[in-house]
Design a protein around this motif. Structure first.
Motif, PDB file in Angstrom:
ATOM      1  N   GLY A   1      38.077  32.509  35.991  1.00 16.59           N
ATOM      2  CA  GLY A   1      36.827  32.547  36.740  1.00 16.59           C
ATOM      3  C   GLY A   1      36.978  33.243  38.079  1.00 16.59           C
ATOM      4  O   GLY A   1      36.143  34.080  38.469  1.00 16.59           O
ATOM      5  N   VAL A   2      38.055  32.942  38.822  1.00 17.31           N
ATOM      6  CA  VAL A   2      38.285  33.623  40.108  1.00 17.31           C
ATOM      7  C   VAL A   2      38.585  35.099  39.873  1.00 17.31           C
ATOM      8  O   VAL A   2      38.150  35.963  40.640  1.00 17.31           O
ATOM      9  N   ALA A   3      39.329  35.411  38.799  1.00 17.99           N
ATOM     10  CA  ALA A   3      39.624  36.817  38.506  1.00 17.99           C
ATOM     11  C   ALA A   3      38.355  37.602  38.205  1.00 17.99           C
ATOM     12  O   ALA A   3      38.250  38.786  38.563  1.00 17.99           O
ATOM     13  N   ALA A   4      37.363  36.958  37.563  1.00 16.46           N
ATOM     14  CA  ALA A   4      36.089  37.645  37.305  1.00 16.46           C
ATOM     15  C   ALA A   4      35.375  37.972  38.609  1.00 16.46           C
ATOM     16  O   ALA A   4      34.760  39.039  38.738  1.00 16.46           O
ATOM     17  N   TRP A   5      35.453  37.068  39.604  1.00 19.02           N
ATOM     18  CA  TRP A   5      34.868  37.346  40.918  1.00 19.02           C
ATOM     19  C   TRP A   5      35.589  38.509  41.593  1.00 19.02           C
ATOM     20  O   TRP A   5      34.947  39.412  42.145  1.00 19.02           O
ATOM     21  N   LEU A   6      36.925  38.476  41.599  1.00 16.68           N
ATOM     22  CA  LEU A   6      37.679  39.542  42.256  1.00 16.68           C
ATOM     23  C   LEU A   6      37.478  40.871  41.556  1.00 16.68           C
ATOM     24  O   LEU A   6      37.471  41.928  42.204  1.00 16.68           O
TER      25      LEU A   6
END
Length: 342
Positions: free
Chosen positions: A245-250
C-alpha cells in the motif's frame, strides 16, 4: 424512604414464582387494570428492527384512530428527531407494520391513508378476512403491556338470541371497501435492515511493479512511524502486509513526508488496531497518478481558413475569392455575350 423502597422490592421478589435466576433480568409483572396496550413479542423482540423503530411502533399502536402519525407529528410527541423518526417509519414500512394506501372518497378526492397493523404476518396468512378485522376501530387506546395469560376457567360467551317475530332480522353489514380494494401485499424491504451483511472492504492498493527500491522505501517509512506516533508501533508481519500500500503511494509520486503526515494525523484514542487503521487510510485516501506533461497541455485549436475579399475587374464590387478576377454576375454576363456573338 430507601427502607420502604427496599422492603417493597423484597416483598415483590418474594412473590415471584420459582427460584430467582442468579444473573439476567428478573421480571416483576404487576397486571394492568386500565390504560394498557397488548404488544406482541414478534414486535418487541424483532431481530431486524432497531429499538427506535420498536418504540415508535409501540407509541403508534397506543394512539387512538384518527391521530396524525406523520414525521412532524411524532417528533412533537417524542424526544427523537425527525431523521430518526423517518428512519424508524421506513423500517416499519419495510417489515409490513406500516402501510400507506391511496383511496378515493365518494366526492372523487384521492387521499392517502396511513395504516398500522399490529401483526403483519398474521394479516398475510389469514387471507381476505384479515383486512376486515384490521378495519374494526379500537374503542380505547392504552400504553404497552405484555399480555397476561387468560384464566383456565374463563366463561364462554353467551350465544346471541335468535330473532323473534317482533324483532326483524338485521341486513348483513358489507365489509369496508377500503381494504377490500387494496389487499395487503407481501412486504418488500425498501431499505436493508441493520443486520444485513456489509460489503467486503476494498483491497489494499498495490503498485504496478514492486521494485526493490520501492520495497525498501516503504518498509523504512512504516518502521519509522513509531518515532512520530508511539501508537503506530507495528509488528514485522504488519509491516510486510502494508508495504504494497505504501509502495503504491510512492509510485504515484507521493512524498514520504506527506504519506507520513496522512498516516499519523488525528489518530483515535485509544488506538486498538493500528494496522487496520493504516490499511484503511492507505486504501481510502489513495491519490490518483500524476498526469503527464502532454495531459496538461491545452489542445491546439484548429486553424480556420478565411477567403479574402477581391474587387471585381468589371463592376468594382467586392466578393470573396482566393484570386483576383470578376464576380459571379460578371462572369455569367460575359459568358452570355460570348454565346450571343457566336
Amino acid at each position: 424512604m430507601d427502607t420502604q423502597q427496599n422492603t417493597a422490592l423484597t416483598r415483590a421478589l418474594a412473590e415471584v414464582p420459582g427460584p430467582l435466576p442468579t444473573s439476567g433480568v428478573i421480571h416483576i409483572a404487576i397486571p394492568h387494570t386500565d390504560r394498557f396496550t397488548v404488544v406482541g413479542n414478534h414486535l418487541a423482540q424483532h431481530p431486524d428492527l432497531s429499538c427506535t423503530a420498536v418504540g415508535i411502533a409501540v407509541r403508534i399502536q397506543s394512539l387512538p384512530q384518527g391521530i396524525e402519525i406523520g414525521i412532524k407529528a411524532l417528533a412533537a410527541r417524542c424526544r427523537e428527531g425527525e431523521k430518526r423518526i423517518a428512519a424508524a417509519l421506513r423500517e416499519l414500512e419495510a417489515f409490513g407494520y406500516l402501510q400507506r394506501v391511496r383511496d378515493r372518497l365518494p366526492s372523487g378526492r384521492v387521499i392517502t391513508r396511513t395504516i398500522f397493523c399490529n401483526q403483519p404476518t398474521a394479516l398475510v396468512r389469514s387471507g381476505p378476512t384479515a383486512p376486515q378485522q384490521l378495519a374494526a376501530p379500537a374503542p380505547h387506546p392504552a400504553p404497552a403491556q405484555v399480555p397476561m395469560p387468560a384464566p383456565a376457567t374463563a366463561p364462554a360467551p353467551a350465544p346471541a338470541p335468535p330473532p323473534g317475530p317482533d324483532m326483524p332480522a338485521l341486513p348483513p353489514v358489507p365489509p369496508p371497501p377500503l381494504f377490500a380494494a387494496h389487499p395487503a401485499p407481501l412486504f418488500v424491504p425498501l431499505v436493508p435492515p441493520p443486520t444485513a451483511p456489509k460489503p467486503p472492504p476494498a483491497p489494499l492498493p498495490r503498485p504496478d511493479e514492486l521494485t526493490p527500491e520501492l520495497d525498501r522505501a516503504a518498509t523504512a517509512l512504516l518502521s519509522d512511524l513509531r518515532r512520530h506516533a508511539p501508537q503506530l508501533t507495528l509488528s514485522e508481519t504488519d509491516v510486510r502486509q502494508l508495504v504494497p500500500g505504501v509502495a503504491a503511494w510512492l509510485e504515484r509520486a507521493a512524498r514520504p513526508d506527506a504519506v507520513r503526515r496522512i498516516l499519523t494525523t488525528d489518530l483515535p484514542h485509544p488506538l486498538r488496531h493500528p494496522a487496520k487503521l493504516l490499511k484503511h487510510r492507505l486504501t481510502a485516501l489513495l491519490p490518483p497518478p500524476l498526469p503527464g506533461s502532454h495531459d496538461l497541455t491545452a489542445p491546439a485549436r484548429p486553424r480556420i481558413t478565411v477567403t479574402p475579399f477581391q474587387t471585381c475587374d468589371d463592376c468594382d464590387r467586392a466578393f470573396r475569392s482566393p484570386a483576383p478576377g470578376r464576380c459571379r454576375d460578371c462572369r455569367e454576363r460575359r459568358t452570355e455575350d460570348v454565346r450571343a456573338a457566336a
